[in-house]
Motif scaffolding. Structure first.
Motif, PDB file in Angstrom:
ATOM      1  N   ASP A   1       0.823  -1.204   0.000  1.00  0.00           N
ATOM      2  CA  ASP A   1       0.000   0.000   0.000  1.00  0.00           C
ATOM      3  C   ASP A   1       0.859   1.257   0.000  1.00  0.00           C
ATOM      4  N   ASP A   2       2.144   1.089  -0.240  1.00  0.00           N
ATOM      5  CA  ASP A   2       3.102   2.190  -0.323  1.00  0.00           C
ATOM      6  C   ASP A   2       3.363   2.857   1.030  1.00  0.00           C
ATOM      7  N   ASN A   3       3.108   2.143   2.112  1.00  0.00           N
ATOM      8  CA  ASN A   3       3.404   2.654   3.446  1.00  0.00           C
ATOM      9  C   ASN A   3       4.792   2.182   3.884  1.00  0.00           C
ATOM     10  N   MET A   4       5.536   3.057   4.537  1.00  0.00           N
ATOM     11  CA  MET A   4       6.854   2.683   5.056  1.00  0.00           C
ATOM     12  C   MET A   4       6.706   1.630   6.146  1.00  0.00           C
ATOM     13  N   ILE A   5       7.505   0.579   6.063  1.00  0.00           N
ATOM     14  CA  ILE A   5       7.587  -0.409   7.134  1.00  0.00           C
ATOM     15  C   ILE A   5       8.768  -0.010   8.005  1.00  0.00           C
ATOM     16  N   THR A   6       8.492   0.318   9.256  1.00  0.00           N
ATOM     17  CA  THR A   6       9.537   0.875  10.113  1.00  0.00           C
ATOM     18  C   THR A   6      10.039  -0.106  11.159  1.00  0.00           C
ATOM     19  N   GLU A   7       9.386  -1.231  11.306  1.00  0.00           N
ATOM     20  CA  GLU A   7       9.820  -2.185  12.324  1.00  0.00           C
ATOM     21  C   GLU A   7       9.410  -3.590  11.894  1.00  0.00           C
ATOM     22  N   SER A   8       9.756  -4.556  12.717  1.00  0.00           N
ATOM     23  CA  SER A   8       9.350  -5.953  12.527  1.00  0.00           C
ATOM     24  C   SER A   8       9.907  -6.596  11.266  1.00  0.00           C
ATOM     25  N   PHE A   9      10.983  -6.040  10.721  1.00  0.00           N
ATOM     26  CA  PHE A   9      11.685  -6.765   9.671  1.00  0.00           C
ATOM     27  C   PHE A   9      13.165  -6.813  10.033  1.00  0.00           C
ATOM     28  N   THR A  10      13.833  -7.818   9.534  1.00  0.00           N
ATOM     29  CA  THR A  10      15.260  -7.985   9.800  1.00  0.00           C
ATOM     30  C   THR A  10      16.046  -7.728   8.523  1.00  0.00           C
ATOM     31  N   ALA A  11      17.254  -7.209   8.694  1.00  0.00           N
ATOM     32  CA  ALA A  11      18.109  -6.920   7.552  1.00  0.00           C
ATOM     33  C   ALA A  11      19.499  -7.500   7.804  1.00  0.00           C
ATOM     34  N   MET A  12      20.061  -8.137   6.786  1.00  0.00           N
ATOM     35  CA  MET A  12      21.421  -8.661   6.872  1.00  0.00           C
ATOM     36  C   MET A  12      22.209  -8.119   5.681  1.00  0.00           C
ATOM     37  N   LEU A  13      23.222  -7.289   5.990  1.00  0.00           N
ATOM     38  CA  LEU A  13      24.046  -6.640   4.978  1.00  0.00           C
ATOM     39  C   LEU A  13      25.459  -7.193   5.061  1.00  0.00           C
ATOM     40  N   THR A  14      25.982  -7.634   3.943  1.00  0.00           N
ATOM     41  CA  THR A  14      27.339  -8.195   3.914  1.00  0.00           C
ATOM     42  C   THR A  14      28.103  -7.596   2.739  1.00  0.00           C
ATOM     43  N   GLU A  15      29.422  -7.571   2.906  1.00  0.00           N
ATOM     44  CA  GLU A  15      30.304  -7.166   1.810  1.00  0.00           C
ATOM     45  C   GLU A  15      30.783  -8.413   1.100  1.00  0.00           C
ATOM     46  N   LYS A  16      30.679  -8.410  -0.215  1.00  0.00           N
ATOM     47  CA  LYS A  16      31.042  -9.592  -0.987  1.00  0.00           C
ATOM     48  C   LYS A  16      32.499  -9.970  -0.754  1.00  0.00           C
ATOM     49  N   ASP A  17      32.692 -11.286  -0.659  1.00  0.00           N
ATOM     50  CA  ASP A  17      34.031 -11.862  -0.476  1.00  0.00           C
ATOM     51  C   ASP A  17      34.636 -11.539   0.879  1.00  0.00           C
ATOM     52  N   LYS A  18      33.786 -11.107   1.839  1.00  0.00           N
ATOM     53  CA  LYS A  18      34.274 -10.877   3.192  1.00  0.00           C
ATOM     54  C   LYS A  18      33.330 -11.549   4.178  1.00  0.00           C
ATOM     55  N   THR A  19      33.877 -11.932   5.310  1.00  0.00           N
ATOM     56  CA  THR A  19      33.064 -12.568   6.337  1.00  0.00           C
ATOM     57  C   THR A  19      32.460 -11.506   7.254  1.00  0.00           C
ATOM     58  N   GLY A  20      31.426 -11.912   7.965  1.00  0.00           N
ATOM     59  CA  GLY A  20      30.802 -11.007   8.917  1.00  0.00           C
ATOM     60  C   GLY A  20      29.738 -10.141   8.261  1.00  0.00           C
ATOM     61  N   THR A  21      28.966  -9.489   9.116  1.00  0.00           N
ATOM     62  CA  THR A  21      27.901  -8.619   8.629  1.00  0.00           C
ATOM     63  C   THR A  21      28.211  -7.165   8.959  1.00  0.00           C
TER      64      THR A  21
END
Length: 381
Positions: free
Chosen positions: A39-59
C-alpha cells in the motif's frame, strides 16, 4: 560550512604550526534503504536486515533512521549483498549494491515487501473414473500430464486431491474406493518426480455428491459419472508456517497483486471453458457439465474472483428470437453454477443473440454454426 565542507583544528604532532586546520573527507558511503508495503506505506519495524560485503566474512551493522529507513556505512569501491526478511512476506535479496565508481555520498534504494498468498488456489481440474474402478482413464491423462508439467515448472505449487465415488455400494466400500482413486493420482505423478510431500490426498467416498443421485435414487449414468471423480486443486505457497522466497518465475511480475500469479497460470492453462449448445436448444450437454463442475470448484475455492457469462447464438433465425435464446443459454449456465454453490452475486450474465458471431456467415458449415452457438465464461477480479 554552508557548502557542507567539514574542518577541524588540532595540535597533533606533525602539523605545520601549534594549531592546524584540517579538512575532513568521508571515505565511507552511506546506504539509505526504504522498505514499503504493497500500500506504499513505510515499514519501520518488525523486519530484519542482513548486509554483507562480498568476499568478506561477517555482517555490516545497520541502523534505523528517524523516518524508519535502513541506514548503513559502506566501504568505497566495494560490492554488497542485502537480505530483508519479515514473517509472512517474501524475502528481498539485492546483490546489486555497489560503491565502485560511486561519486555521490549516498546510495539510495527502495524495496517493497509483499505478503505471501498462502494456500492460494490457482487452478482446478477434475478427472473421472469408470464404475467401481480406480484406474486413470485415457481421457484423464492429458489433465494429469498438464498438472505434472506445471508442478515441475513451478516449485511453489502443491496439489490437493479430493476423491469421491457415486452412491452405489456401501459407505465402507466407497470410502476405500475413493482412497484408491486418490492413490492412483499420486502414482501417475511419479513419472514427473513430484515428491509425495507435495501432494495431499483426501477421500470422501459417497459423502459429497455433486447432485441428488443418492442411495436408491434413479439417475442417468451421466449424472452418476459426475460423482465418480477426483478434484484436483493446485495451491500456491501451501504451507502457512513456511517462509517462501520469491520464485524466480515471478521476479518480473507485480507480486503485490495476489491475482497476478493466478492470472499468469490461467493464460497458460486456458482454464475457463466455452459451453456449446445444440441448434435451437438451451440445455447443457453432459460433456459441458463436467467443465462447469470444474468452474464451480474454482469459484468456490478462489473467493476473490467473479465470473462473466455471455450467451450467443448462430445467425439463423430472427434477431428477436435469437436474443431470447441467448438469454436462456447464459441463464442456464448461471443457474447450474448457483446450484453448485456459487453465489449469484459473483456472476454477471448477458446475452447478445446473433450480433457477435465467431463466424459472420453468408454460408456457413455446420461446424462454424456450432462455434457461434456458445456461452463464453470469463474470470474477472
Amino acid at each position: 560550512t554552508e557548502e557542507g565542507k567539514r574542518y577541524l583544528s588540532s595540535d597533533r604532532n606533525g602539523g605545520q604550526g601549534l594549531d592546524d586546520i584540517y579538512s575532513v573527507e568521508a571515505l565511507n558511503k552511506k546506504l539509505i534503504a526504504r522498505v514499503k508495503d504493497c500500500d506504499d506505506n513505510m515499514i519501520t519495524e518488525s523486519f530484519t536486515a542482513m548486509l554483507t560485503e562480498k568476499d568478506k566474512t561477517g555482517t555490516i551493522e545497520t541502523t534505523r533512521g528517524t523516518d524508519g529507513s535502513l541506514n548503513a556505512d559502506l566501504n568505497p569501491e566495494s560490492n554488497f549483498e542485502l537480505k530483508i526478511s519479515k514473517k509472512g512476506y517474501f524475502s528481498i535479496y539485492d546483490n546489486t549494491l555497489s560503491t565502485v565508481g560511486l561519486e555521490a555520498e549516498t546510495l539510495e534504494r527502495e524495496y517493497r515487501l509483499a505478503k505471501i498468498p498462502y494456500q492460494m488456489p490457482v487452478y482446478v481440474d477434475i478427472v473421472y473414473y469408470d464404475l467401481d474402478k480406480s484406474l486413470i482413464r485415457t481421457d484423464a491423462e492429458p489433465t494429469l500430464d498438464k498438472l505434472g508439467e506445471l508442478m515441475q515448472k513451478y516449485s511453489f505449487l502443491d496439489l490437493r486431491v479430493a476423491s469421491h465415488t457415486d452412491s452405489r455400494a456401501s459407505d465402507e466400500y466407497n470410502e476405500a474406493l475413493s482412497q484408491r482413486r486418490a492413490d492412483a493420482v499420486l502414482e501417475f505423478l511419479n513419472k514427473y518426480n513430484i515428491g509425495k510431500e507435495r501432494v495431499r490426498a483426501e477421500w470422501f467416498g459417497e459423502e459429497k455428491l455433486t447432485n441428488d443421485c443418492g442411495d436408491g435414487v434413479p439417475c442417468p449414468e451421466t449424472d452418476h459419472q459426475l460423482n465418480r471423480r477426483s478434484e484436483l486443486v493446485l495451491e500456491a505457497f501451501p504451507d502457512p508456517d513456511k517462509d517462501y522466497e520469491l520464485p524466480k518465475e515471478l521476479l518480473d511480475k507485480d507480486i503485490c497483486d495476489e491475482l497476478g500469479i493466478f492470472e499468469e497460470l490461467q493464460r497458460e492453462l486456458n482454464a475457463v471453458p466455452i459451453v456449446y449448445f445444440d441448434f435451437d436448444k438451451s440445455n447443457i450437454r453432459p460433456v459441458h457439465k463436467k467443465e462447469l463442475e470444474r468452474t464451480a470448484i474454482m469459484m468456490k475455492r478462489i473467493k476473490n474472483l467473479n465470473l462473466y457469462i455471455a450467451g450467443h447464438t448462430d445467425q439463423r433465425g430472427s434477431e428477436e428470437y435469437n436474443k431470447s435464446l441467448s438469454e436462456r443459454r447464459s441463464a442456464v449456465v448461471m443457474k447450474y453454477l448457483v446450484n453448485r454453490g456459487v453465489e449469484a452475486a459473483r456472476m454477471q450474465h448477458e446475452w447478445f443473440g446473433k450480433t457477435q458471431p465467431i463466424h459472420d456467415c453468408g454460408t456457413c458449415s455446420e461446424a462454424q454454426h456450432q462455434e457461434n452457438r456458445r456461452t463464453e465464461l470469463k474470470l474477472r477480479k
